[in-house]
Design an enzyme around this catalytic site. Structure first.
Site, PDB file in Angstrom:
ATOM      1  N   GLY A 167      75.527  81.071  15.307  1.00  0.00           N
ATOM      2  CA  GLY A 167      74.563  81.130  16.384  1.00  0.00           C
ATOM      3  C   GLY A 167      74.032  79.760  16.735  1.00  0.00           C
ATOM      4  N   HIS A 201      70.710  75.789  15.778  1.00  0.00           N
ATOM      5  CA  HIS A 201      70.694  75.042  14.512  1.00  0.00           C
ATOM      6  C   HIS A 201      71.185  73.603  14.710  1.00  0.00           C
ATOM      7  CE1 HIS A 201      69.939  78.876  12.708  1.00  0.00           C
ATOM      8  NE2 HIS A 201      71.126  79.349  13.022  1.00  0.00           N
ATOM      9  N   LYS A 227      79.136  80.344   7.231  1.00  0.00           N
ATOM     10  CA  LYS A 227      77.873  80.621   6.554  1.00  0.00           C
ATOM     11  C   LYS A 227      77.805  82.107   6.211  1.00  0.00           C
ATOM     12  CE  LYS A 227      75.164  79.166   9.879  1.00  0.00           C
ATOM     13  NZ  LYS A 227      76.240  78.955  10.885  1.00  0.00           N
ATOM     14  N   HIS A 287      67.048  81.369  10.329  1.00  0.00           N
ATOM     15  CA  HIS A 287      66.745  82.149  11.526  1.00  0.00           C
ATOM     16  C   HIS A 287      65.293  82.620  11.515  1.00  0.00           C
ATOM     17  CE1 HIS A 287      71.057  82.814  10.555  1.00  0.00           C
ATOM     18  NE2 HIS A 287      71.204  82.536  11.831  1.00  0.00           N
TER      19      HIS A 287
END
Length: 329
Positions: free
Chosen positions: A53, A56, A104, A215
């Protein structure tokens, strides 16, 4: 919500366009913005692909280039990229020696990369990173989460691939580096996902989330704000007790900002971490301080310790040229 955006639906596409333009000497943006790839591929080299996602940054796009990743697949903010994205990236970066996925440990990432491996028409192997010692399971993961230690795996394996490592050897090295690496984070504030329009969680002025995920997932517990030394002591104790290094060990120390933490505070945390490592007989032979695996604008940081020997330290030191890391070239 105050953010420099035009619209929630276009923020990722426009950001990728800007990134590709700013680093046009290093990366190329794939068709339909499905992935970023290294501008100049090296024939006969094992290809490295990662992703996850967005939010980051610079992970993962900022680590595409010589000595690290050959491609990165950005999903929507805090959302896994799709198998189609990953399969398209494999087709664009594989030069005949196969592709290594570095993933990850989050359920969506692992599942989608597994599906992409099945779709790929060339050999694919996978390394799953699970360096977070804070919790054994979390909102998005079964088992430990993959956090800032991912970039250390990507860097060392990327260096080995650049030097001609085979697909099997690159995978074995990635798994070895993962077992040597542990991380833990702390949040002082939340972050705001653009699509949500409000903070992911709320912390009082005198609270912090110890062991937070990247997150914004809950950590070990919510506690009163403590001194930097006390925060570092708790994180480093958890890391070192789990890693159990022998006295005389050498390590890479990564002090990673989550996006909203001043450099002054990160270096202060580095100072505290160094004292704790010295007390355990561990020498940080390489240190990296900065915002490398962020959580949008979250204030806080993570500490990562990765045990190294001479070979791993030399791989770390070998030439690298990416948007976020550059030395030796």
């Amino acid at each position: 919500m105050k953010k420099l955006i035009n619209g929630v639906d276009t923020v990722l596409a426009e950001s990728l366009g800007g990134f590709a333009a700013a680093h046009a000497d290093i990366v190329t943006l794939g068709a339909d913005r499905l992935f970023l790839r290294r501008k100049t591929l090296k024939p006969g080299k094992v290809a490295l692909l990662s992703g996850g996602g967005s939010g980051h940054e610079p992970l993962h796009a900022g680590f595409v280039g010589h000595g690290m990743l050959d491609g990165a697949c950005p999903g929507q903010v805090f959302t896994s990229p799709t198998p189609d994205q990953m399969a398209a990236a494999v087709g664009a970066i594989d030069t005949g020696k196969g592709t290594l996925f570095i993933v990850k440990n989050y359920e969506g990432d692992v599942m989608n990369f597994e599906m992409a491996a099945d779709m790929a028409e060339t050999p694919v192997k996978t390394v799953v990173v699970d360096d977070d010692v804070a919790v054994e399971k979390s909102t998005y993961s079964i088992g430990r989460r993959g956090v800032a230690g991912t970039m250390i795996v990507e860097r060392i394996v990327g260096a080995a691939a650049e030097q001609g490592a085979s697909l099997d050897d690159a995978q074995a090295l990635g798994k070895d580096v993962n077992t040597r690496t542990r991380s833990m984070g702390v949040a002082l504030t939340s972050c705001t996902v653009p699509a949500a329009g409000k903070p992911t969680f709320t912390l009082a002025e005198d609270e912090m989330e110890m062991g937070v995920g990247i997150h914004g997932e809950p950590g070990r517990r919510r506690v009163k704000l403590a001194s930097a030394d006390d925060i570092a002591q708790e994180m480093m104790t958890a890391i070192l007790d789990d890693l159990a290094p022998k006295s005389g060990s050498e390590a890479i120390l990564l002090v990673n900002g989550f996006g909203g933490t001043p450099s002054m505070e990160l270096y202060l945390m580095c100072n505290a971490a160094n004292r704790i490592l010295a007390g355990r007989g561990v020498t940080p032979v390489r240190t990296l301080v900065g915002a490398y695996v962020t959580s949008l604008e979250m204030a806080g940081c993570s500490l990562t310790v990765s045990l190294v020997d001479d070979r791993l330290a030399k791989l770390w030191d070998s030439p690298i040229h990416t948007a976020a890391l550059r030395w030796g070239m």
